[in-house]
Design an enzyme around this catalytic site. Structure first.
Site, PDB file in Angstrom:
ATOM      1  N   LEU A   1       3.012   3.373  11.756  1.00 29.01           N
ATOM      2  CA  LEU A   1       3.889   4.509  12.086  1.00 29.01           C
ATOM      3  C   LEU A   1       5.046   4.599  11.094  1.00 29.01           C
ATOM      4  O   LEU A   1       5.502   5.697  10.763  1.00 29.01           O
ATOM      5  CB  LEU A   1       4.461   4.367  13.504  1.00 29.01           C
ATOM      6  CG  LEU A   1       3.739   5.096  14.627  1.00 29.01           C
ATOM      7  CD1 LEU A   1       4.458   4.876  15.949  1.00 29.01           C
ATOM      8  CD2 LEU A   1       3.642   6.588  14.332  1.00 29.01           C
TER       9      LEU A   1
ATOM     10  N   LYS B   1       0.824  -1.217   0.000  1.00 20.46           N
ATOM     11  CA  LYS B   1       0.000   0.000   0.000  1.00 20.46           C
ATOM     12  C   LYS B   1       0.852   1.259   0.000  1.00 20.46           C
ATOM     13  O   LYS B   1       0.639   2.167  -0.790  1.00 20.46           O
ATOM     14  CB  LYS B   1      -0.917   0.010   1.243  1.00 20.46           C
ATOM     15  CG  LYS B   1      -2.293  -0.622   0.977  1.00 20.46           C
ATOM     16  CD  LYS B   1      -3.101  -0.924   2.221  1.00 20.46           C
ATOM     17  CE  LYS B   1      -3.236   0.209   3.233  1.00 20.46           C
ATOM     18  NZ  LYS B   1      -3.848   1.433   2.714  1.00 20.46           N
ATOM     19  N   PHE B   2       1.882   1.306   0.869  1.00 23.88           N
ATOM     20  CA  PHE B   2       2.692   2.531   0.975  1.00 23.88           C
ATOM     21  C   PHE B   2       3.672   2.625  -0.188  1.00 23.88           C
ATOM     22  O   PHE B   2       3.721   3.627  -0.899  1.00 23.88           O
ATOM     23  CB  PHE B   2       3.449   2.545   2.300  1.00 23.88           C
ATOM     24  CG  PHE B   2       4.497   3.625   2.377  1.00 23.88           C
ATOM     25  CD1 PHE B   2       5.851   3.318   2.333  1.00 23.88           C
ATOM     26  CD2 PHE B   2       4.130   4.963   2.451  1.00 23.88           C
ATOM     27  CE1 PHE B   2       6.823   4.322   2.383  1.00 23.88           C
ATOM     28  CE2 PHE B   2       5.072   5.977   2.505  1.00 23.88           C
ATOM     29  CZ  PHE B   2       6.430   5.651   2.467  1.00 23.88           C
TER      30      PHE B   2
ATOM     31  N   ASN C   1      18.692   4.802   7.833  1.00 25.32           N
ATOM     32  CA  ASN C   1      19.029   3.669   8.691  1.00 25.32           C
ATOM     33  C   ASN C   1      18.308   3.799  10.029  1.00 25.32           C
ATOM     34  O   ASN C   1      17.673   4.816  10.311  1.00 25.32           O
ATOM     35  CB  ASN C   1      20.558   3.626   8.910  1.00 25.32           C
ATOM     36  CG  ASN C   1      21.072   2.221   9.186  1.00 25.32           C
ATOM     37  OD1 ASN C   1      20.297   1.324   9.538  1.00 25.32           O
ATOM     38  ND2 ASN C   1      22.372   2.027   9.014  1.00 25.32           N
ATOM     39  N   PHE C   2      18.389   2.765  10.825  1.00 27.62           N
ATOM     40  CA  PHE C   2      17.885   2.761  12.201  1.00 27.62           C
ATOM     41  C   PHE C   2      16.388   3.061  12.312  1.00 27.62           C
ATOM     42  O   PHE C   2      15.946   3.636  13.300  1.00 27.62           O
ATOM     43  CB  PHE C   2      18.700   3.730  13.073  1.00 27.62           C
ATOM     44  CG  PHE C   2      20.179   3.444  13.059  1.00 27.62           C
ATOM     45  CD1 PHE C   2      21.069   4.340  12.473  1.00 27.62           C
ATOM     46  CD2 PHE C   2      20.689   2.271  13.579  1.00 27.62           C
ATOM     47  CE1 PHE C   2      22.433   4.077  12.423  1.00 27.62           C
ATOM     48  CE2 PHE C   2      22.047   1.989  13.544  1.00 27.62           C
ATOM     49  CZ  PHE C   2      22.924   2.896  12.959  1.00 27.62           C
ATOM     50  N   LEU C   3      15.614   2.648  11.295  1.00 28.47           N
ATOM     51  CA  LEU C   3      14.147   2.762  11.424  1.00 28.47           C
ATOM     52  C   LEU C   3      13.714   1.775  12.501  1.00 28.47           C
ATOM     53  O   LEU C   3      13.968   0.567  12.377  1.00 28.47           O
ATOM     54  CB  LEU C   3      13.452   2.453  10.108  1.00 28.47           C
ATOM     55  CG  LEU C   3      11.925   2.275  10.176  1.00 28.47           C
ATOM     56  CD1 LEU C   3      11.252   3.521  10.760  1.00 28.47           C
ATOM     57  CD2 LEU C   3      11.375   1.972   8.787  1.00 28.47           C
TER      58      LEU C   3
ATOM     59  N   VAL D   1      10.460   1.082  15.413  1.00 27.82           N
ATOM     60  CA  VAL D   1       9.194   1.412  16.104  1.00 27.82           C
ATOM     61  C   VAL D   1       9.098   0.472  17.299  1.00 27.82           C
ATOM     62  O   VAL D   1       9.318  -0.739  17.160  1.00 27.82           O
ATOM     63  CB  VAL D   1       7.994   1.223  15.144  1.00 27.82           C
ATOM     64  CG1 VAL D   1       6.671   1.380  15.890  1.00 27.82           C
ATOM     65  CG2 VAL D   1       8.090   2.223  13.988  1.00 27.82           C
TER      66      VAL D   1
ATOM     67  N   LEU E   1      25.791   0.520   7.477  1.00 25.13           N
ATOM     68  CA  LEU E   1      26.031   0.079   8.856  1.00 25.13           C
ATOM     69  C   LEU E   1      24.793  -0.600   9.433  1.00 25.13           C
ATOM     70  O   LEU E   1      23.690  -0.272   9.021  1.00 25.13           O
ATOM     71  CB  LEU E   1      26.406   1.300   9.715  1.00 25.13           C
ATOM     72  CG  LEU E   1      27.649   2.045   9.202  1.00 25.13           C
ATOM     73  CD1 LEU E   1      27.823   3.335   9.982  1.00 25.13           C
ATOM     74  CD2 LEU E   1      28.862   1.134   9.334  1.00 25.13           C
TER      75      LEU E   1
ATOM     76  N   SER F   1       2.460  -2.275  13.685  1.00 22.46           N
ATOM     77  CA  SER F   1       1.253  -2.305  12.833  1.00 22.46           C
ATOM     78  C   SER F   1       0.263  -1.206  13.197  1.00 22.46           C
ATOM     79  O   SER F   1      -0.929  -1.341  13.001  1.00 22.46           O
ATOM     80  CB  SER F   1       0.576  -3.679  12.882  1.00 22.46           C
ATOM     81  OG  SER F   1       0.001  -3.884  14.168  1.00 22.46           O
ATOM     82  N   LYS F   2       0.776  -0.066  13.716  1.00 21.58           N
ATOM     83  CA  LYS F   2      -0.044   1.146  13.826  1.00 21.58           C
ATOM     84  C   LYS F   2       0.255   2.045  12.637  1.00 21.58           C
ATOM     85  O   LYS F   2      -0.068   3.224  12.647  1.00 21.58           O
ATOM     86  CB  LYS F   2       0.303   1.901  15.120  1.00 21.58           C
ATOM     87  CG  LYS F   2      -0.367   1.343  16.378  1.00 21.58           C
ATOM     88  CD  LYS F   2       0.058   2.180  17.595  1.00 21.58           C
ATOM     89  CE  LYS F   2      -0.771   1.828  18.809  1.00 21.58           C
ATOM     90  NZ  LYS F   2      -2.068   2.536  18.886  1.00 21.58           N
TER      91      LYS F   2
ATOM     92  N   THR G   1      18.929  -0.432   3.257  1.00 24.27           N
ATOM     93  CA  THR G   1      18.871  -1.898   3.174  1.00 24.27           C
ATOM     94  C   THR G   1      17.749  -2.389   4.079  1.00 24.27           C
ATOM     95  O   THR G   1      17.300  -1.676   4.979  1.00 24.27           O
ATOM     96  CB  THR G   1      20.195  -2.553   3.656  1.00 24.27           C
ATOM     97  OG1 THR G   1      20.404  -2.175   5.014  1.00 24.27           O
ATOM     98  CG2 THR G   1      21.375  -2.140   2.798  1.00 24.27           C
TER      99      THR G   1
HETATM  100  C1  LIG Z   1      23.513 -12.046  15.066  1.00 24.65           C
HETATM  101  O1  LIG Z   1      22.593 -11.064  15.483  1.00 24.65           O
HETATM  102  C2  LIG Z   1      21.674 -10.614  14.576  1.00 24.65           C
HETATM  103  C3  LIG Z   1      20.816  -9.612  15.032  1.00 24.65           C
HETATM  104  C4  LIG Z   1      19.853  -9.110  14.155  1.00 24.65           C
HETATM  105  C5  LIG Z   1      19.739  -9.588  12.838  1.00 24.65           C
HETATM  106  C6  LIG Z   1      20.621 -10.580  12.404  1.00 24.65           C
HETATM  107  C7  LIG Z   1      20.522 -11.113  11.003  1.00 24.65           C
HETATM  108  C8  LIG Z   1      20.731  -9.976  10.026  1.00 24.65           C
HETATM  109  N1  LIG Z   1      19.745  -9.337   9.604  1.00 24.65           N
HETATM  110  N2  LIG Z   1      22.035  -9.695   9.665  1.00 24.65           N
HETATM  111  C9  LIG Z   1      22.317  -8.691   8.771  1.00 24.65           C
HETATM  112  O2  LIG Z   1      21.482  -7.922   8.326  1.00 24.65           O
HETATM  113  C10 LIG Z   1      23.738  -8.592   8.333  1.00 24.65           C
HETATM  114  C11 LIG Z   1      24.492  -9.731   8.113  1.00 24.65           C
HETATM  115  C12 LIG Z   1      25.800  -9.588   7.647  1.00 24.65           C
HETATM  116  C13 LIG Z   1      26.324  -8.309   7.398  1.00 24.65           C
HETATM  117  N3  LIG Z   1      25.579  -7.191   7.631  1.00 24.65           N
HETATM  118  C14 LIG Z   1      24.318  -7.324   8.096  1.00 24.65           C
HETATM  119  O3  LIG Z   1      23.559  -6.202   8.326  1.00 24.65           O
HETATM  120  C15 LIG Z   1      24.298  -5.016   8.575  1.00 24.65           C
HETATM  121  C16 LIG Z   1      23.987  -4.056   7.427  1.00 24.65           C
HETATM  122  C17 LIG Z   1      22.536  -3.602   7.490  1.00 24.65           C
HETATM  123  N4  LIG Z   1      22.208  -3.050   8.802  1.00 24.65           N
HETATM  124  C18 LIG Z   1      22.431  -4.005   9.886  1.00 24.65           C
HETATM  125  C19 LIG Z   1      23.880  -4.463   9.928  1.00 24.65           C
HETATM  126  C20 LIG Z   1      21.591 -11.097  13.264  1.00 24.65           C
END
Ligand SMILES: COc1cccc(CC(=N)NC(=O)c2cccnc2OC2CCNCC2)c1
Length: 389
Positions: A150, A4-5, A137-139, A141, A389, A147-148, A173
């Site tokens: 936001l 939708k968005f 980054n860092f979105l 909620v 990051l 699911s409000k 990302t």
């Molecule tokens: C091991 O602890 C975790 C805690 C939360 C999520 C994940 C899995 C995951 N989603 N990993 C990644 O997105 C990831 C895996 C390898 C390298 N970079 C990554 O993400 C980076 C870049 C995007 N922002 C988050 C950090 C693992």
């Protein structure tokens, strides 16, 4: 699946997929600044916008506490990213940053921070075009407010504030598929402390493998192997900038780093970012570079441990030292610094070392997105020279 968005936003739409008649470049033209919405978007009445001054210890604590309890978890909800305060201050205050792009939402009654989203300016090259983008980054909620709807208003508000600074594109990302990924990366993990990783459920003991056999499999030397391998220092900034700029030219999409950017993003910072280079003992030329950032995760369900110390591959350049040898030295220094695991995406030339250095594939994907910029075709991860990051 209906978005939708995202169907209302200037992003590549699934229905346009593969339509080669559509030109590469901005999807919408910039709006005259006088026509950009001057006032913030409406929030539900019980909430208010706050601009987060990351120089303020108190505000930084509020952001840290919100993210520590409510930010991204892995697919099995066993781990949650636990960005440190010093990491957040580093990530959000690069050269030319705008405080207005650090956006929070506070509940008027409790005064609690319940949501966050950020942008930082970045010069990104797409093929031969340099684009002033916002890296979003860092979105986040709060779990109790999911699911409000936001997130859409957070995204519209950060977009509005980015527009007010005459910036019309963005990069971001996500672990989820929304319209429309420019590439999809596989992430990989290299065990450094296999006993702890197995204990907390990050890894599993291989079939027909004992714990002692597993520990031996991942053992690393105490010393790095490459002559001239050393920590990056401030006086290396010009040489590292030249080396990195030249190396990143080969990718379809990459940052356009200058010396100020290299000084901020790549000079070692304790508990935030580590960077090393190879200075030829004969010629004193800087021939190679490697770096990783520190992003611990909270361990959500373990009696023995509360934190997973993870290193994330950042930017690496190999011109003389084989990339595999360079990255093995990065593993050695990461192990020496007591990291439990070294993570990497299959971007740039990373897939050339992953298997040989005993990385195992992760159980998820990371999708890259551009806002208001269409690219001709989906990229292969090896064509991507951008690490967020
Ligand atoms: C091991 O602890 C975790 C805690 C939360 C999520 C994940 C899995 C995951 N989603 N990993 C990644 O997105 C990831 C895996 C390898 C390298 N970079 C990554 O993400 C980076 C870049 C995007 N922002 C988050 C950090 C693992």
């Amino acid at each position: 699946k209906r978005h939708k968005f995202w169907e209302t936003q200037p992003v590549g739409q699934f229905k346009d997929f593969g339509d080669r008649s559509l030109p590469e470049g901005p999807i919408e033209a910039p709006t005259p600044l006088s026509e950009v919405k001057q006032e913030p978007y409406n929030l539900p009445s019980q909430y208010e916008w706050i601009t987060c001054d990351m120089d303020s210890e108190e505000m930084c604590n509020e952001v840290y506490n919100l993210l520590t309890s409510n930010y991204v978890e892995d697919d099995e909800n066993m781990f949650r990213f636990n960005y440190s305060k010093e990491f957040l201050q580093w990530a959000l205050r690069p050269p030319g940053y705008f405080r207005s792009w650090h956006i929070g939402v506070r509940a008027k009654s409790s005064k609690k921070m319940v949501a966050f989203i950020t942008g930082v300016p970045a010069r990104i090259r797409v093929r031969e075009t340099i684009v002033n983008m916002a890296e979003i980054n860092f979105l986040c909620v709060h779990k109790k407010l999911r699911s409000k709807r936001l997130a859409p208003v957070m995204i519209k508000e950060v977009t509005r504030r980015v527009h007010l600074e005459n910036s019309w594109q963005a990069a971001y990302t996500a672990g989820v598929v929304i319209p429309t990924p420019i590439t999809t990366c596989q992430y990989w993990h290299r065990s450094l402390n296999p006993k702890k990783l197995i204990d907390v459920g990050f890894s599993r003991l291989g079939a027909r493998m004992t714990m002692s056999r597993t520990i031996k499999l991942y053992k690393l030397p105490d010393q790095t192997a490459t002559p001239g391998f050393r920590k990056m220092e401030p006086h290396d900034v010009p040489a590292v900038t030249r080396l990195l700029r030249n190396y990143l030219r080969q990718f379809v999409l990459s940052p356009d780093f200058d010396e100020n950017d290299v000084e901020h993003w790549l000079l070692p910072k304790e508990n935030v970012v580590d960077s090393f280079l190879v200075e030829s003992p004969e010629t004193h030329e800087i021939t190679d570079f490697c770096s990783f950032y520190t992003l611990p995760s909270s361990i959500l369900g373990s009696q023995n441990y509360t934190a997973l110390k993870a290193a994330y591959s950042y930017y690496n350049v190999s011109t003389k030292t084989p990339l595999t040898q360079l990255m093995n030295d990065a593993l050695i220094v990461a192990k020496r610094k007591d990291f439990d695991v070294f993570n990497a995406l299959d971007v740039m030339h990373n897939e050339t070392f992953l298997k040989e250095l005993k990385f195992g594939p992760g159980d998820g994907k990371l999708h890259y997105y551009l806002y208001n910029y269409r690219i001709r075709r989906v990229l292969r991860p090896s064509e991507l020279g951008l690490v967020l990051l």
